[in-house]
Design a protein around this motif. Structure first.
Motif, short mmCIF file in Angstrom:
data_model
loop_
_atom_site.label_atom_id
_atom_site.label_comp_id
_atom_site.label_asym_id
_atom_site.label_seq_id
_atom_site.Cartn_x
_atom_site.Cartn_y
_atom_site.Cartn_z
N THR A 1 0.94 -1.71 0.19
CA THR A 1 0.03 0.02 -0.05
C THR A 1 0.74 1.34 -0.04
OG1 THR A 1 -0.33 -0.18 2.56
CG2 THR A 1 -1.36 -1.29 1.31
N GLY A 2 0.71 2.30 0.33
CA GLY A 2 1.30 3.31 0.54
C GLY A 2 0.91 4.52 -0.41
N TYR A 3 -0.41 4.62 -1.22
CA TYR A 3 -0.54 5.39 -1.79
C TYR A 3 -1.53 5.73 -1.19
CZ TYR A 3 2.82 4.27 -5.32
OH TYR A 3 4.34 4.25 -6.20
N GLY A 4 -2.39 5.87 -0.13
CA GLY A 4 -3.26 6.48 0.14
C GLY A 4 -3.01 7.53 1.70
N LEU A 5 -2.38 6.40 2.55
CA LEU A 5 -1.85 7.86 4.36
C LEU A 5 -2.80 8.12 4.59
CD1 LEU A 5 0.61 9.69 2.52
CD2 LEU A 5 0.88 7.39 2.34
N THR A 6 -4.69 7.08 4.61
CA THR A 6 -4.92 7.75 5.92
C THR A 6 -5.81 6.50 5.81
OG1 THR A 6 -7.05 7.84 3.50
CG2 THR A 6 -5.95 10.22 4.58
N LEU A 7 -6.18 5.81 6.74
CA LEU A 7 -6.76 4.33 7.76
C LEU A 7 -7.07 4.00 5.77
CD1 LEU A 7 -6.16 1.90 9.49
CD2 LEU A 7 -8.00 3.26 10.69
N GLU A 8 -8.45 4.58 6.10
CA GLU A 8 -9.51 4.24 4.66
C GLU A 8 -9.18 4.33 3.60
OE1 GLU A 8 -14.02 5.91 3.03
OE2 GLU A 8 -12.53 7.19 4.23
N SER A 9 -8.31 4.92 3.28
CA SER A 9 -7.52 4.17 1.30
C SER A 9 -5.95 3.17 1.94
CB SER A 9 -6.80 5.99 1.05
OG SER A 9 -5.89 6.10 2.22
N GLU A 10 -5.99 3.53 2.56
CA GLU A 10 -4.32 2.16 2.94
C GLU A 10 -5.03 1.13 3.01
OE1 GLU A 10 -0.62 2.40 3.17
OE2 GLU A 10 -1.54 4.12 1.68
N ILE A 11 -6.62 0.72 3.00
CA ILE A 11 -7.57 -0.21 3.72
C ILE A 11 -7.77 -0.63 2.47
CG2 ILE A 11 -9.16 -1.30 4.89
CD1 ILE A 11 -8.37 -0.17 7.42
N ASN A 12 -8.08 -0.02 1.45
CA ASN A 12 -8.90 -0.47 0.59
C ASN A 12 -8.53 -0.80 -0.37
OD1 ASN A 12 -12.08 1.06 0.68
ND2 ASN A 12 -11.29 3.26 0.02
N GLN A 13 -6.37 0.16 -0.42
CA GLN A 13 -5.09 -0.80 -1.19
C GLN A 13 -5.60 -2.06 -0.51
OE1 GLN A 13 -2.32 2.46 -0.89
NE2 GLN A 13 -1.52 1.06 -3.00
N LEU A 14 -5.29 -2.35 0.46
CA LEU A 14 -5.74 -3.86 0.78
C LEU A 14 -6.53 -4.74 0.53
CD1 LEU A 14 -4.46 -2.94 4.98
CD2 LEU A 14 -2.85 -4.27 2.40
N ARG A 15 -7.84 -4.29 0.22
CA ARG A 15 -9.00 -4.90 -0.65
C ARG A 15 -8.60 -5.30 -1.74
NH1 ARG A 15 -13.11 -4.01 3.49
NH2 ARG A 15 -13.55 -1.82 4.14
N ALA A 16 -7.61 -4.43 -2.86
CA ALA A 16 -7.87 -4.35 -3.89
C ALA A 16 -6.96 -5.54 -4.10
CB ALA A 16 -7.55 -2.96 -4.45
N ILE A 17 -5.21 -5.70 -3.48
CA ILE A 17 -4.92 -6.32 -2.86
C ILE A 17 -5.57 -7.90 -2.64
CG2 ILE A 17 -2.83 -7.56 -1.57
CD1 ILE A 17 -2.09 -4.63 -1.70
N VAL A 18 -6.04 -8.27 -1.50
CA VAL A 18 -6.82 -9.55 -1.39
C VAL A 18 -7.43 -9.74 -2.55
CG1 VAL A 18 -8.25 -10.16 0.25
CG2 VAL A 18 -6.27 -8.53 0.77
N ALA A 19 -8.73 -8.68 -3.27
CA ALA A 19 -9.42 -9.32 -4.46
C ALA A 19 -8.78 -9.72 -5.03
CB ALA A 19 -10.34 -8.21 -4.58
N LEU A 20 -7.43 -8.86 -5.47
CA LEU A 20 -6.59 -10.00 -7.52
C LEU A 20 -5.95 -10.89 -6.55
CD1 LEU A 20 -5.45 -6.20 -7.95
CD2 LEU A 20 -6.65 -7.86 -9.39
N ASP A 21 -5.80 -11.18 -5.37
CA ASP A 21 -5.28 -12.49 -5.50
C ASP A 21 -5.45 -13.59 -5.05
OD1 ASP A 21 -3.33 -14.62 -3.78
OD2 ASP A 21 -4.29 -14.03 -2.59
N GLN A 22 -6.75 -13.42 -4.70
CA GLN A 22 -8.12 -14.11 -4.53
C GLN A 22 -8.88 -14.60 -6.54
OE1 GLN A 22 -10.97 -12.64 -2.46
NE2 GLN A 22 -10.36 -13.60 -0.06
N GLU A 23 -8.43 -13.69 -7.19
CA GLU A 23 -8.75 -13.71 -8.75
C GLU A 23 -7.68 -15.13 -9.13
OE1 GLU A 23 -8.90 -10.56 -11.56
OE2 GLU A 23 -10.16 -9.78 -10.56
N GLY A 24 -6.53 -14.52 -9.21
CA GLY A 24 -5.05 -14.83 -9.19
C GLY A 24 -5.31 -14.47 -10.64
#
Length: 425
Positions: free
Chosen positions: A152-175
């Motif tokens: 992450t690191g392109y949000g720099l707020t808790l909410e937007s950093e979590i959004n990046q984590l959500r995207a990472i987890v979603a793409l990992d699950q998608e493969g």
């Protein structure tokens, strides 16, 4: 006792199988490819069952499905242990500024650089982040990367950093690309704290790190905690601030990483070694003292040659000094929108051979088994050994030295991820 041969694949008639067997490779041991000629790999249920000569394994498993490698190279999938894959927008305008002579850190101080991508990423939904990132993930996979760390690191707020984590987890699950997350709220000081960096460090330690921990335990409890990374550099976070953030992360149980010595030697690599960080990354300006500290630790030195290349700089990671000191050296793309938009680990190998003096053998080991060690995954990926995940590449060449020798083209014919065969192109 006979092995049940349903759901089994034998990749046979490989001119060279690069097994990389035996664990991570320190110092002058770097480059031991463990080559099996005229070899075969037996895969069952997503794992490597056996590695050996084609004739003997074909005789031992006559009912298995077969794939003829046609005398080509078979090797472990690349592991890319340092990326910023998830972002919105681009920074093509800054490339033009750099071509006019503007230094990277000066562009950052003007509100560009990382902060430009922060504005675009904060404005993006999770769905938009996934949509923009997916083509980059597929391009990396098609070029042979089977496991990739993503910060992450392109949000720099808790909410937007979590959004990046959500995207990472979603793409990992998608493969099919396997993604390993890192929280990097300490990528830059956000604009709203530009004159109060210590207050932002307070926020990171007291609210954001606990918030990420709580979110992860709620939303992804079946997955290991993400890494926590800090950009230790003048204009980002100084050594004392970096220590404070990493110690707060360690106290919560997060594994650690650090960006260090990209532009100046502040002591971040030695800090990483002292704190037991899994890796210290960039390491362009690393001093002999800090190299010694890394060599006396289990912290992996991760070089990102695409970044000085992207910035058109002359200095690269002092790989030979790290090898001479008996350190663990790995390679990564650092894919990001500002300095290294490069999905291809093959190109990174070519750069490492030319700009860092590595042999093709050393570059391959640094991009596979040692890169896996930079993610604490060396017992699961990064080599072709019985019991490990079946993440393999079939190249369209019959000599491994074409990696490093050639660049600007894709030498991967097929990718095997968890035992499933994916043709490229």
């Amino acid at each position: 006792m006979k092995t049940h041969q349903s759901n089994m694949l034998i990749v046979h008639n490989a001119g060279q199988i690069l097994t990389l067997a035996g664990g991570s490779q320190r110092g002058h041991s770097l480059g031991n490819l463990g080559i099996v000629e005229n070899g075969a790999v037996v895969i069952q249920s997503g794992q490597v069952l056996a590695v050996g000569k084609s004739d003997s394994l074909l005789a031992a498993y006559p009912a298995a499905e077969r794939y003829d490698a046609g005398g080509r190279v078979v090797m472990p999938g690349f592991v890319d242990p340092h990326t910023h894959l998830v972002w919105a927008g681009d920074r093509a305008d800054e490339f033009s500024l750099r071509q006019q002579g503007k230094p990277y850190m000066e562009i950052l101080a003007m509100g560009g650089g990382i902060l430009s991508t922060v504005r675009a990423t904060r404005a993006a939904s999770v769905a938009q982040l996934v949509t923009e990132t997916r083509p980059r993930a597929l391009a990396a996979f098609n070029h042979g990367t089977t496991t990739m760390e993503v910060k992450t690191g392109y949000g720099l707020t808790l909410e937007s950093e979590i959004n990046q984590l959500r995207a990472i987890v979603a793409l990992d699950q998608e493969g099919p690309l396997e993604l390993i997350p890192t929280f990097m709220g300490a990528h830059a000081v956000p604009p709203e704290y530009q004159d109060q960096p210590d207050e932002y460090v307070d926020l990171l330690c007291q609210e954001m790190l606990p918030g990420i921990y709580a979110w992860w335990q709620s939303e992804a409890p079946h997955l290991p905690l993400p890494f926590v990374d800090v950009f230790c550099e003048r204009g980002a976070f100084d050594l004392a601030q970096s220590r404070r953030i990493l110690e707060a992360a360690r106290d919560l149980g997060f594994p650690l990483k650090i960006h260090a010595d990209e532009f100046e030697n502040l002591g971040g690599a030695a800090l990483a070694a002292a704190l037991g960080a899994v890796s210290a990354d960039h390491l362009v300006k690393t001093s002999p003292k800090d190299i010694k500290a890394l060599a006396n630790s289990e912290t992996v030195a991760v070089s990102l040659p695409g970044t000085p290349f992207g910035l058109n700089e002359a200095e690269f990671t002092p790989a030979k000094a790290l090898i001479e000191a008996d350190a663990l050296l790995a390679l990564a793309t650092d894919i990001n929108p500002g300095t290294s938009w490069c999905e291809s680990m093959q190109f990174i190998l070519a750069l490492a051979c030319r700009k860092m003096g590595l042999s093709p053998q050393q570059a391959i080991a640094a991009a596979t088994i040692n890169a896996a060690a930079a993610l604490k995954l060396q017992n699961r990926v990064g080599s072709i050994e019985p019991g490990k995940q079946a993440d393999l590449l079939i190249l369209n060449v019959n000599d491994f030295r074409h990696l490093g020798y050639r660049f600007g083209t894709n030498l991967v014919s097929h990718v095997i991820k968890r035992g499933k065969l994916f043709p490229v192109g």
